[in-house]
Design a protein around this motif. Structure first.
Motif, mmCIF file in Angstrom:
data_model
loop_
_atom_site.group_PDB
_atom_site.id
_atom_site.type_symbol
_atom_site.label_atom_id
_atom_site.label_comp_id
_atom_site.label_asym_id
_atom_site.label_seq_id
_atom_site.Cartn_x
_atom_site.Cartn_y
_atom_site.Cartn_z
ATOM 1 N N VAL A 139 1.061 -68.808 -8.199
ATOM 2 C CA VAL A 139 -0.217 -68.200 -8.569
ATOM 3 C C VAL A 139 -1.234 -68.356 -7.446
ATOM 4 N N SER A 140 -0.979 -69.272 -6.511
ATOM 5 C CA SER A 140 -1.880 -69.396 -5.366
ATOM 6 C C SER A 140 -1.052 -69.629 -4.104
ATOM 7 N N PRO A 141 -0.270 -68.636 -3.701
ATOM 8 C CA PRO A 141 0.681 -68.849 -2.614
ATOM 9 C C PRO A 141 0.060 -69.176 -1.264
ATOM 10 N N ILE A 142 -1.139 -68.646 -0.991
ATOM 11 C CA ILE A 142 -1.700 -68.892 0.345
ATOM 12 C C ILE A 142 -1.989 -70.372 0.543
ATOM 13 N N SER A 183 -7.579 -69.136 0.981
ATOM 14 C CA SER A 183 -7.180 -70.227 0.075
ATOM 15 C C SER A 183 -8.095 -70.267 -1.137
ATOM 16 N N GLU A 184 -9.388 -70.132 -0.889
ATOM 17 C CA GLU A 184 -10.307 -70.197 -2.021
ATOM 18 C C GLU A 184 -10.175 -68.980 -2.926
ATOM 19 N N LEU A 185 -9.900 -67.815 -2.331
ATOM 20 C CA LEU A 185 -9.665 -66.630 -3.169
ATOM 21 C C LEU A 185 -8.477 -66.874 -4.086
ATOM 22 N N MET A 186 -7.447 -67.478 -3.518
ATOM 23 C CA MET A 186 -6.260 -67.753 -4.320
ATOM 24 C C MET A 186 -6.509 -68.862 -5.332
ATOM 25 N N ARG A 187 -7.407 -69.778 -5.011
ATOM 26 C CA ARG A 187 -7.711 -70.819 -5.988
ATOM 27 C C ARG A 187 -8.369 -70.204 -7.212
ATOM 28 N N ILE A 188 -9.225 -69.216 -6.954
ATOM 29 C CA ILE A 188 -9.844 -68.513 -8.081
ATOM 30 C C ILE A 188 -8.754 -67.813 -8.896
ATOM 31 N N CYS A 189 -7.800 -67.168 -8.214
ATOM 32 C CA CYS A 189 -6.701 -66.499 -8.936
ATOM 33 C C CYS A 189 -5.948 -67.506 -9.801
ATOM 34 N N ASP A 190 -5.690 -68.686 -9.233
ATOM 35 C CA ASP A 190 -4.952 -69.721 -9.954
ATOM 36 C C ASP A 190 -5.686 -70.125 -11.215
ATOM 37 N N HIS A 191 -6.973 -70.416 -11.076
ATOM 38 C CA HIS A 191 -7.723 -70.858 -12.253
ATOM 39 C C HIS A 191 -7.878 -69.739 -13.261
ATOM 40 N N GLN A 192 -8.023 -68.505 -12.758
ATOM 41 C CA GLN A 192 -8.125 -67.367 -13.677
ATOM 42 C C GLN A 192 -6.851 -67.263 -14.499
ATOM 43 N N GLU A 235 -5.541 -79.286 -1.021
ATOM 44 C CA GLU A 235 -5.902 -79.244 -2.431
ATOM 45 C C GLU A 235 -5.367 -77.943 -3.003
ATOM 46 N N GLY A 236 -4.313 -78.053 -3.782
ATOM 47 C CA GLY A 236 -3.767 -76.873 -4.430
ATOM 48 C C GLY A 236 -4.498 -76.608 -5.730
ATOM 49 N N GLY A 237 -4.088 -75.583 -6.414
ATOM 50 C CA GLY A 237 -4.730 -75.260 -7.683
ATOM 51 C C GLY A 237 -4.573 -76.360 -8.716
#
Lengths: 162, 187, 403
Positions: free
Chosen positions: C79-82, C112-121, C341-343
């Motif tokens: 969900v947060s590959p980057i 990375s932060e864009l993907m972190r948002i995807c992960d939490h979403q 720091e991963g998701g």
């Protein structure tokens, strides 16, 4: 211009339309797909996208996932199937009632994907018959829609046992 | 963040344990220590397996290493005299410092005492190491396979297990014996 | 008339019911098997069986060149590959002792932060849907699709991006990226606000998640909790703060921390972290240099651009030396551990090199390993229906758990 039976009957204001039983059953079954999303891995992300507002599987009648094999007719195998999971997949497939269809979603279900090793089943068609293969790693949600439409065409045109 | 200019590595801003910890370790466990290294700005100690339980307890209770972040193993087949090495990463939340502890193991004696009494996280880490490398952990409450199925024979992350040697449970390959004519991975 | 039958207790012979949740189950996100023993509705014992998605990540990495392992690293936390890509490549760069140029680092942080948002979403969406709040799922996935469109323009893929390379990135940022991302912010903040209005004061949501699944601080540390679940339990640990990597020490952001550690707190932490990630992205966009290399300008690590490869001989030879067996990048022998720091928390990579073109070992320290292990303690004593919010709140990702 050649009118379809439905158009002709509407033109003539007739209360009935003639067709073949196979076609009616096909039409009914293709627009009321209850899918069993057998989701395991990354492809699940694209499955979620395909099922939600932007790419919307629901407009094709396929929007309701049933999480029980007894209540579903399309087994959407989404994501890598490992050797540990393979007997589970076979059991779920066996528990589904006819008519049933199987969609191999993603490269891992088609041929093992990038994982050619000790743990991964090299394609689900080694253990269950597959109707539609949707390639991609993971497939874009639009490709999933294309696959769904092809499945619908297949359901429409196949022979339906009653 | 702890300021230890000697260990300040290249991007890891001083978050590894300093040389004073290694000194304290050497004083306490003199003969058990085999070596230490500060390459790449990190801090690593190599120890004999006999002192592992005592060292782990000392780290947790006296040095404030509350967390066992990772426990894994490496198979140095053909590269080193001692085939296996179990690697543990500890982290002290209160002191913000990391430490890596390596325990070399010979193939004939691939066994270590379990750390489950100190950190609950060790439970599954040790099961995974047993599953994939075949290293036993004495005193583990329930040492069985974690990621693979019970019918699987062998330990796949060992270097002498070929990548494509499949052991399927069902399917057409299940009737063909594993390893029969499978070509090696490329390269 | 019936006698009063309730005066003396009647002993009824009862047995524990063993219920199998999974491995194909909507709650267990497809690939965890929970064998729970229940007495009525209450869970008295549980055995968690994982490994249904063990795809041999380490073995695959050991058999591929250093640069090709990124494909497998992508598929860890899918969900947060980057974030996985960045973590792996930062560890390789540590071994090689090279530093990515600033522009590349800002892009890595941004994505990375864009993907972190995807992960939490995705996590909040899935857990809300499993509790019956389907609307939250639809809104959040809509937001995620908006982000994925931008990511597709940046790196060509929505889910499995393979965006980083040794020494930098695979692609430059495209013209107009900054404006497009800033445009999205209104939509993303609107969605966050909607979810907040729908869920945070929702009686049903609170009843299902308050007080469920909390563990005390000592136990959390013993299991190695990191990430949003640890921060919900009051453990103030974030790899970006305690071990700043890339340029995180040059941006301002807060770390949301709660105190109860139950499912509701975990949801609050994730919701607030999305807002903090938006803050970081704004600052990255402001500080991103408009021009400059995104990869280290060293022919040993960065392949030449294709226009040169097809027209001149030296870049062709350089290209050959990047992509043919016997000539590829071979970091010096040694071992490194690098964490990002991963998701879900501290995503660590322990790499062992023996000076060859293929890694000797690529170990991923999965943040959700300890969380899933602790699931047993979290659900025992609760009801069967409490498994749903608890499992949703730990954000177990199969690719990372089973590797």
């Amino acid at each position: 211009m050649e009118l379809s039976p439905l158009q002709r009957s509407l033109e003539l204001a007739e209360p009935f339309v003639t067709t073949k039983l196979d076609k009616v059953l096909g039409w009914g079954r293709k627009y009321s797909i209850f899918n069993y999303p057998f989701v395991t891995a990354c492809c699940g992300m694209e499955y979620m996208s395909a099922a939600c507002s932007r790419y919307d599987m629901d407009r094709f009648g396929a929007g309701l996932p049933r999480f029980s094999p007894r209540q579903s007719d399309v087994l959407l195998v989404v994501g890598t199937i490992t050797h540990k999971m393979a007997p589970v997949l076979k059991q779920v497939y066996d528990q589904m009632c006819e008519p049933k269809w199987v969609v191999a979603f993603g490269a891992c279900t088609i041929s093992g994907g990038p994982y050619n090793n000790y743990a991964v089943l090299q394609g689900i068609d080694q253990i269950i018959p597959v109707d539609i293969y949707i390639p991609g790693c993971p497939p874009h949600a639009e490709i999933v829609m294309d696959g769904l439409i092809k499945l619908q065409a297949k359901i429409q045109n196949q022979k339906h046992e009653v | 963040m702890s300021e230890t200019p000697e260990v300040r590595g290249f991007r890891d801003h001083g978050s590894w344990a300093g040389p004073e910890l290694v000194e304290a370790l050497r004083e306490r466990f003199d003969s058990g220590m085999l070596g230490d290294s500060a390459a790449h700005g990190e801090r690593e100690v190599t120890i004999r397996r006999e002192i592992l339980p005592a060292l782990a307890r000392w780290l947790k209770e006296e040095q404030g290493f509350e967390m066992l972040l990772d426990l894994t193993a490496v198979d140095y087949l053909g590269k080193r005299e001692t085939r296996f090495e179990v690697v543990a990463h500890f982290y002290s939340l209160s002191g913000n410092r990391r430490l890596r502890v390596c325990v070399p193991l010979r193939e004939e004696a691939a066994e270590l005492p379990s750390l489950t009494s100190l950190w609950k996280a060790a439970d599954w880490y040790e099961r995974e190491i047993w599953d994939l490398y075949g290293i036993r952990f004495a005193g583990h409450p329930d040492l069985r396979r974690l990621l693979l199925y019970d019918q699987f024979k062998g330990h796949p992350l060992r270097k002498d297990y070929r990548m494509k040697d499949r052991q399927p449970l069902i399917g057409p390959e299940a009737v063909r014996p594993a390893g029969a004519g499978e070509e090696r991975a490329h390269g | 008339m019936a006698e009063s039958v309730g005066t003396s207790p009647v002993s009824i012979r009862s047995r524990d019911l063993t219920l199998n949740m999974g491995p194909s189950h909507p709650t267990t996100h497809g690939i965890v098997r929970l064998k729970v023993s229940t007495q009525g509705e209450e869970i008295v014992d549980c055995d968690i069986e994982i490994g249904y998605l063990h795809r041999g990540f380490e073995k695959m990495c050991e058999n591929h060149p250093w640069n090709q392992a990124v494909v497998y690293v992508d598929r860890l936390n899918y969900v947060s590959p980057i974030i996985n890509d960045v973590g792996y490549h930062m560890a390789v760069e540590k071994l090689l002792d090279i530093e990515v140029p600033a522009r590349g680092q800002w892009m890595r942080m941004l994505t990375s932060e864009l993907m972190r948002i995807c992960d939490h979403q995705t996590c909040v969406a899935a857990s809300c849907m499993e509790l019956g709040a389907f609307t939250a799922f639809l809104y959040l996935i809509k937001g995620r699709d908006l982000l994925w469109e931008v990511l597709e323009k940046i790196c060509g893929a929505r889910v499995t991006t393979s965006y980083t390379r040794i020494g930098g990135l695979a692609y430059e940022p495209y013209p107009g990226m900054k404006e497009e991302i800033l445009d999205l912010f209104t939509d993303l903040r609107d969605i966050n606000r909607e979810i907040d209005k729908l869920m945070s004061d929702n009686r049903i949501f609170i009843d299902r998640t308050r007080g469920i699944g909390a563990l005390d601080r000592e136990t959390c540390l013993s299991y190695g909790f990191t990430g949003p679940v640890a921060r919900a339990a009051g453990i103030e640990y974030d790899v970006r703060v305690q071990h700043p990597y890339m340029l995180y020490n040059q941006v301002d952001f807060d770390i949301p921390v709660c105190s109860n550690g139950d499912c509701y707190d975990r949801y609050l932490v994730r919701l607030n972290e999305m807002e903090q990630s938006l803050r970081i992205i704004e600052q990255c966009l402001a500080k991103l240099p408009a021009a400059g290399p995104v990869s280290v300008e060293d022919a040993r690590y960065t392949p030449p651009p294709k226009e040169l490869v097809y027209t001149r001989i030296e870049p062709l030879m350089n290209h050959f030396k990047h992509h043919m067996w016997g000539h590829m990048i071979a970091p010096p022998a040694g071992a490194v551990y690098h964490a990002v720091e991963g998701g879900n928390g501290e995503l660590g990579f322990y790499l062992v090199s023996t000076g060859e073109e293929r890694p000797w070992k690529v170990r991923c320290r999965p943040p959700c390993f300890g969380l899933t292990q602790a699931l047993k303690e979290m659900i025992i004593g609760g009801m069967v229906s409490d498994v749903v919010p608890i499992f949703g709140s730990i954000n177990m990702i199969g690719g990372e758990l089973d590797r």
